[in-house]
Design a protein around this motif. Structure first.
Motif, PDB file in Angstrom:
ATOM      1  N   ARG A  30       0.783  -1.425  -0.051  1.00  0.00           N
ATOM      2  CA  ARG A  30      -0.017   0.019  -0.072  1.00  0.00           C
ATOM      3  C   ARG A  30       0.723   1.259   0.046  1.00  0.00           C
ATOM      4  N   ALA A  31       1.546   1.409   0.637  1.00  0.00           N
ATOM      5  CA  ALA A  31       2.741   2.430   0.853  1.00  0.00           C
ATOM      6  C   ALA A  31       3.543   2.486  -0.646  1.00  0.00           C
ATOM      7  N   LEU A  32       3.894   1.545  -1.099  1.00  0.00           N
ATOM      8  CA  LEU A  32       4.359   1.455  -2.722  1.00  0.00           C
ATOM      9  C   LEU A  32       3.305   2.213  -3.456  1.00  0.00           C
ATOM     10  N   TRP A  33       2.235   1.688  -3.446  1.00  0.00           N
ATOM     11  CA  TRP A  33       1.205   2.224  -4.436  1.00  0.00           C
ATOM     12  C   TRP A  33       1.013   3.886  -4.180  1.00  0.00           C
ATOM     13  N   GLU A  34       0.900   4.262  -2.860  1.00  0.00           N
ATOM     14  CA  GLU A  34       0.665   5.405  -2.493  1.00  0.00           C
ATOM     15  C   GLU A  34       1.721   6.348  -3.136  1.00  0.00           C
ATOM     16  N   LYS A  35       3.209   6.068  -2.791  1.00  0.00           N
ATOM     17  CA  LYS A  35       4.297   6.739  -3.463  1.00  0.00           C
ATOM     18  C   LYS A  35       3.911   6.765  -5.204  1.00  0.00           C
ATOM     19  N   LEU A  36       3.924   5.645  -5.749  1.00  0.00           N
ATOM     20  CA  LEU A  36       3.518   5.779  -7.096  1.00  0.00           C
ATOM     21  C   LEU A  36       2.635   6.740  -7.630  1.00  0.00           C
ATOM     22  N   ILE A  37       1.563   6.798  -6.829  1.00  0.00           N
ATOM     23  CA  ILE A  37       0.369   7.692  -7.079  1.00  0.00           C
ATOM     24  C   ILE A  37       1.026   9.296  -7.061  1.00  0.00           C
ATOM     25  N   LEU A  38       1.583   9.543  -5.687  1.00  0.00           N
ATOM     26  CA  LEU A  38       2.150  10.887  -5.715  1.00  0.00           C
ATOM     27  C   LEU A  38       3.105  11.337  -6.619  1.00  0.00           C
ATOM     28  N   ASP A  39       4.070  10.367  -7.133  1.00  0.00           N
ATOM     29  CA  ASP A  39       4.944  10.582  -8.135  1.00  0.00           C
ATOM     30  C   ASP A  39       4.134  11.037  -9.660  1.00  0.00           C
ATOM     31  N   GLY A  40       3.160  10.284  -9.843  1.00  0.00           N
ATOM     32  CA  GLY A  40       2.142  10.508 -11.042  1.00  0.00           C
ATOM     33  C   GLY A  40       1.782  11.918 -11.063  1.00  0.00           C
ATOM     34  N   PHE A  41       1.409  12.496  -9.707  1.00  0.00           N
ATOM     35  CA  PHE A  41       0.964  13.759  -9.391  1.00  0.00           C
ATOM     36  C   PHE A  41       2.025  14.881  -9.708  1.00  0.00           C
TER      37      PHE A  41
END
Length: 190
Positions: A30-41
C-alpha cells in the motif's frame, strides 16, 4: 561527513525527507502504491510541491486505501477537483481511481510489492554515482516496469516517473557516494 545530494536544498521538509525516507527500501504494497500515485501527480511539477501537500493528499484520498478509491466515480472526482489542498488535475485524479483497480488486481494475484521488487531481483540496485549529472532520468529497467504497469492498466507511470519512484522507494540507491545517506541506505538494504 559528506554533503547531501545536490537536489535537496535547505528547506527542512526536504532535508527530512531526504535524510529519513528517500532511498530507504519500502516493501509495503500500500505504501508503494501511494508513492507511485504521488509521483504521478508530480508529473510537470517539483517534488517539493507534492511533499508539502502530501498530508492533504492522504486526507483527500482516504489514506490512499485502494479498496476505497477503486469504488469512486464522478462525484468523488468533482469533490477532488474542488479541493485546493491537492493538485487538481482531472486526468491524474481519474487515473488514481483506475490505478486503484489495477493495484487491487495485482495485489490479489501476486502482491503489488512482489510485482515490483521481483523486477530488481528482490533487492535494491546499489548505484555509486559521484555527481548529479551521472544520475539518469530513466533506465531500461524503468522503461520495462513502466510498460508492465501500463499493461496492468496503470496510467501516469511513464519511465521517468517510474525511475523517480524507484529512487524514492529504495529499489535503486541513487544517493551520491559523497552523501552520508548513501552508505546508511546501502546497509539498510542488507
Amino acid at each position: 561527513m559528506g554533503e547531501r545530494c545536490g537536489w535537496v536544498g535547505s528547506e527542512p521538509i526536504y532535508v527530512d525527507y531526504h535524510d529519513t525516507e528517500w532511498g530507504v527500501p519500502e516493501y509495503d504494497s500500500r505504501a508503494l502504491w501511494e508513492k507511485l500515485i504521488l509521483d504521478g501527480f508530480q508529473a510537470g511539477l517539483s517534488w517539493i510541491t507534492i511533499l508539502k501537500k502530501r498530508e492533504n493528499f492522504r486526507a483527500a484520498f482516504a489514506g490512499f486505501e485502494p479498496g476505497v478509491i477503486a469504488d469512486w466515480g464522478e462525484e468523488e472526482v468533482e469533490r477532488l477537483l474542488a479541493d485546493p489542498g491537492i493538485v487538481r488535475h482531472r486526468g491524474k485524479i481519474e487515473a488514481t481511481i483506475g490505478n486503484a483497480r489495477a493495484y487491487l488486481a495485482i495485489e490479489a494475484r501476486e502482491g503489488f510489492s512482489a510485482f515490483l521488487w521481483d523486477r530488481v531481483g528482490g533487492a535494491p540496485i546499489q548505484n555509486r554515482f559521484a555527481t548529479m549529472a551521472e544520475v539518469p532520468a530513466q533506465t531500461a529497467l524503468s522503461q520495462r516496469i513502466s510498460r508492465d504497469l501500463k499493461a496492468e492498466g496503470f496510467r501516469f507511470c511513464g519511465p521517468t516517473i517510474v525511475y523517480a519512484f524507484m529512487q524514492a522507494t529504495g529499489m535503486v540507491n541513487d544517493h551520491l557516494v559523497t552523501c552520508p545517506s548513501h552508505d546508511r541506505v546501502a546497509q539498510a538494504a542488507g
